[in-house]
Design a protein around this motif. Structure first.
Motif, PDB file in Angstrom:
ATOM      1  N   LEU A 263     -54.637   4.643  93.923  1.00 43.98           N
ATOM      2  CA  LEU A 263     -53.764   4.032  94.924  1.00 43.98           C
ATOM      3  C   LEU A 263     -52.510   4.868  95.141  1.00 43.98           C
ATOM      4  N   ILE A 267     -51.149   6.970  98.560  1.00 42.84           N
ATOM      5  CA  ILE A 267     -49.848   6.616  99.135  1.00 42.84           C
ATOM      6  C   ILE A 267     -48.932   7.843  99.200  1.00 42.84           C
ATOM      7  N   CYS A 325     -52.720   2.956 101.400  1.00 40.43           N
ATOM      8  CA  CYS A 325     -52.878   1.752 100.574  1.00 40.43           C
ATOM      9  C   CYS A 325     -54.139   0.987 100.959  1.00 40.43           C
TER      10      CYS A 325
END
Length: 376
Positions: A263, A267, A325
């Motif tokens: 994640l 990002i 995300c």
């Protein structure tokens, strides 16, 4: 000694009495068949079979008897068996239990009912998936909160590894697609602007459309195709091989080791990729503007500084981490959904890519509507 006939038929007021005798075994099946062929069948009559004189028997003989009884019952005859000993009764019950029954033809269902049933099944499956996704995002939010309270638990090496795989590894394909997008926008715009002698406006057309919408969107789609499928397949294979269960049993959190590094990687890396795509797509437009509309590179850059607001670039860069995300969350979520068979790996990998691309486009549309209403 006179040989006993297999069938001896007599008639009374009760109905037809058939005395069964001799050997009802595999070797006598042909003879028994011929004997039954001579038996007349009167519909809706009563037939009483007496098995007291049967000397030997096996499943072949009893199954033949059951078959003939079934034929009589099809003609609405009443059939009874009498004079059976315990051994014959026991084998008869076993054969009755396992006797093959005719499968009734399936009734044709109305197409409307079938359609409504399928719609109901899809709605139930969608509800279960949505509930699982909310549960997954809730646990993910809890893991992120716990990680920020203890920053020392952040797995920096794993995050850098996924930045390299998902970010740096996507540079060649993003370079090619962004350059081609810049060329396409410039070509299409040049054909229209030449008609009005407004060649210089090609700068705003290319720059704003690229940095605000096309570069972030296409970059996210490319990354979704690469990374969402990769995340789903990697986590799914680990689930199939029980690595995730082993990790949990040893006290390691799958969230910290599998989900959060992926994640954070997207990002961080997606805004950098989007900025790279902005530069390349604008350069592709500059090449076409120079060759088709006689707008030099210097004039192109000066025009950007004069007329294109910085907010367009910032809007595109703000979209990037949101897209990252979404892609990482869907990719990991579908990976944990994989079952205990290899077929589900391909199934959920495909679903992961489709879902990620759809929600990236949907979120881009939502953001565009909101920014338009805010006059940004």
């Amino acid at each position: 000694m006179k040989k006993q006939p297999p069938l001896l038929v007599s008639q009374s007021s009760e109905g037809f009495h058939i005395a069964l005798g001799g050997h009802w075994v595999k070797e006598s099946v042909v003879v028994l068949e011929k004997a039954f062929a001579t038996l007349t069948c009167n519909p809706q009559s009563t037939y009483i079979f007496n098995a007291s004189r049967i000397e030997t028997f096996d499943t072949h003989g009893i199954l033949l008897l059951l078959y003939r009884i079934q034929e009589l019952e099809k003609k609405h005859c009443v059939v009874r068996i009498e004079g059976t000993n315990p051994s014959f009764e026991e084998l008869l019950n076993v054969c009755k239990e396992h006797y093959p029954h005719e499968i009734p033809p399936q009734k044709k269902e109305l197409a409307l009912f079938t359609f409504l049933e399928n719609v109901g099944k899809e709605m139930v499956a969608g509800y279960k998936t949505l509930a699982s996704f909310f549960s997954f995002t809730g646990e993910l939010s809890h893991a992120i909160s716990a990680l920020f309270l203890k920053p020392a638990n952040i797995r920096l090496k794993a995050t850098l590894y996924h930045i390299e795989q998902s970010g740096a590894g996507a540079i060649p394909i993003i370079l090619l697609t962004s350059f081609l997008i810049g060329i396409v926008i410039a070509y299409q715009g040049a054909a229209q602007l030449e008609k009005f002698g407004a060649n210089i406006f090609i700068v705003e057309m290319i720059t704003i459309s690229a940095v605000r919408e096309l570069a972030p969107l296409l970059t996210a789609i490319v990354v979704a195709g690469r990374s969402a499928s990769s995340y789903t397949a990697q986590i799914g294979v680990m689930k199939l091989t029980d690595e995730i269960d082993a990790m949990s049993s040893m006290g390691f959190s799958p969230w910290n080791f599998l989900v959060l590094p992926r994640l954070f990687a997207l990002i961080i890396s997606l805004p950098l990729l989007v900025f790279f795509a902005d530069v390349v797509s604008i350069f592709g437009g500059m090449v076409i503007a120079s060759t088709r509309l006689d707008v030099s590179f210097v004039e192109f850059i000066d025009r950007i500084q004069e007329t294109v607001a910085l907010k367009h670039l910032m809007i595109g860069l703000i979209k990037a981490p949101i897209f990252g995300c979404i892609i990482a969350t869907i990719g990991c979520f579908r990976g944990f959904q994989i079952d205990s068979n290899t077929e589900s790996v391909g199934k959920y990998t495909t679903i992961s890519v489709v879902n990620a691309i759809f929600w990236v486009i949907a979120m881009d549309a939502i953001i565009s509507v909101i920014l338009t209403e805010l006059k940004l």
